[in-house]
Design an enzyme around this catalytic site. Structure first.
Site, PDB file in Angstrom:
ATOM      1  N   LEU A  99       0.869  -1.178   0.000  1.00 47.16           N
ATOM      2  CA  LEU A  99       0.000   0.000   0.000  1.00 47.16           C
ATOM      3  C   LEU A  99       0.899   1.219   0.000  1.00 47.16           C
ATOM      4  O   LEU A  99       1.887   1.269   0.740  1.00 47.16           O
ATOM      5  CB  LEU A  99      -0.893   0.013   1.246  1.00 47.16           C
ATOM      6  N   ASP A 100       0.584   2.216  -0.841  1.00 42.90           N
ATOM      7  CA  ASP A 100       1.429   3.406  -0.847  1.00 42.90           C
ATOM      8  C   ASP A 100       1.176   4.229   0.413  1.00 42.90           C
ATOM      9  O   ASP A 100       0.292   3.937   1.208  1.00 42.90           O
ATOM     10  CB  ASP A 100       1.252   4.219  -2.124  1.00 42.90           C
ATOM     11  N   THR A 101       1.969   5.268   0.586  1.00 39.47           N
ATOM     12  CA  THR A 101       1.960   6.014   1.843  1.00 39.47           C
ATOM     13  C   THR A 101       0.589   6.606   2.164  1.00 39.47           C
ATOM     14  O   THR A 101       0.160   6.617   3.325  1.00 39.47           O
ATOM     15  CB  THR A 101       3.012   7.139   1.790  1.00 39.47           C
TER      16      THR A 101
END
Length: 340
Positions: A99-101
């Site tokens: 999952l990206d930030t």
């Protein structure tokens, strides 16, 4: 056997944690590893080895003090915890689909032989489910509400019926693409059985595919979608929101991307930050062991094993963003118009 080594034997398998927004996936993985190592090293340590030594001592004899050797046991300093350091310094923890930030939700991790199970999850091409929130009336350079504002538009003409028609087009076109990438003859009994079991999936890595999409909430300017997909990145989902806004003769930005299911792991099985400890992680691995085995056998039983080594699921896709963008909503709508 020391308590630490006994506890370590239970750390083999898959488990899920809840990744909060604003934190990188790799930092979450590193935090879990650090907490586990700290707890393992705090448990009872093996007894320090002893060695036999002959030490010179003086005793009173007939001729006065005499020098003699006395047998004694002393600890092996090289094996002492204060000399050799902590017993556990590394755990092999692998990360599933990142999952990206900005995103949050279910994040699958593997420890020990669970890293091989991550490879099996990758080869099984399991679907993931997200809830995605959008906001009509704005466009930004990165499709999120925190990006640089590019345009403001009206949205009074947007209705739920219009939105759901766009979603139906997206789902229909993606379903055709899914059948094409699955390499299955739709006229066979095998295709029928796979369709009944919900196992029609690509045989290899493909562009992002949306297998289901629906509107959960519609309260302009805000709306919420539920998207079930394959081979996606979170940036691709934000771009879908942007494209939907354009198709509705308006604009839209994504305000939240939250993963609620990754394969067979759901929000209910994802450990919150306060539960990232040895006992809860061991329990989570044990609770999911049977389900992981059954679901992977069920999914991989219909596909040839690729034998590819596992890598973080969207590592390459994040480098080449265009490969994750797939077919935009506007392209999908245009295709539907030309074929109708």
């Amino acid at each position: 056997m020391a308590a630490g080594r006994v506890a370590r034997t239970g750390l083999n398998g898959l488990f899920a944690v809840y990744k909060p927004p604003g934190v990188a996936s790799l930092r979450v993985r590193d935090t879990v590893e650090t907490l586990l190592l700290k707890e393992l090293n705090s448990l009872e340590q093996p007894a320090v080895q002893q060695q036999v030594r002959f030490l010179p001592t003086t005793v009173e004899g007939n001729a006065g003090k005499e020098l003699t050797l006395t047998v004694t046991q002393l600890p092996v300093l090289a094996a002492h915890p204060l000399v050799r350091g902590p017993e556990f310094t590394h755990l092999k923890i692998g990360a599933g689909h990142r999952l990206d930030t900005k995103s949050s939700g279910v994040f699958v991790l593997g420890v020990g032989h669970g890293n091989k199970l991550l490879t099996d999850m990758y080869n099984a091409h399991l679907t993931r489910v997200y809830t995605v929130r959008g906001l009509f009336g704005k466009a930004t350079d990165d499709f999120s509400d925190t990006g640089r504002l590019i345009e403001k538009t009206t949205f009074d003409h947007v209705t739920r019926d219009k939105l759901e028609r766009i979603l139906a087009v997206i789902q229909g076109t993606n379903h055709k693409a899914l059948l094409m990438h699955s390499n299955i003859d739709l006229k066979t009994q095998e295709a029928y059985e796979l369709a009944v079991e919900g196992l029609i999936r690509p045989m290899e890595k493909t562009p992002p595919l949306i297998t289901a999409i629906r509107c959960l909430q519609f309260a302009p300017p805000e709306f919420q979608l539920e998207i079930q997909c394959l081979h996606e990145t979170q940036q691709y989902l934000r771009k879908i929101v942007h494209e939907i806004g354009l198709e509705l003769k308006s604009t839209a930005v994504c305000t939240q991307v939250r993963r609620i299911r990754d394969g067979f792991f759901t929000l209910d099985s994802a450990l919150l930050r306060t539960h990232w400890n040895l006992q809860n992680i061991r329990n989570s691995i044990q609770d999911s062991k049977t389900k992981v085995k059954v679901e992977l056998q069920r999914s991989l039983g219909h596909q040839p094993r690729s034998g590819k080594r596992h890598t973080d699921m969207d590592q390459v896709a994040e480098i080449k963003l265009h490969s994750t963008e797939g077919t935009s909503a506007s392209d999908l709508t245009q295709k539907m118009r030309t074929t109708s």
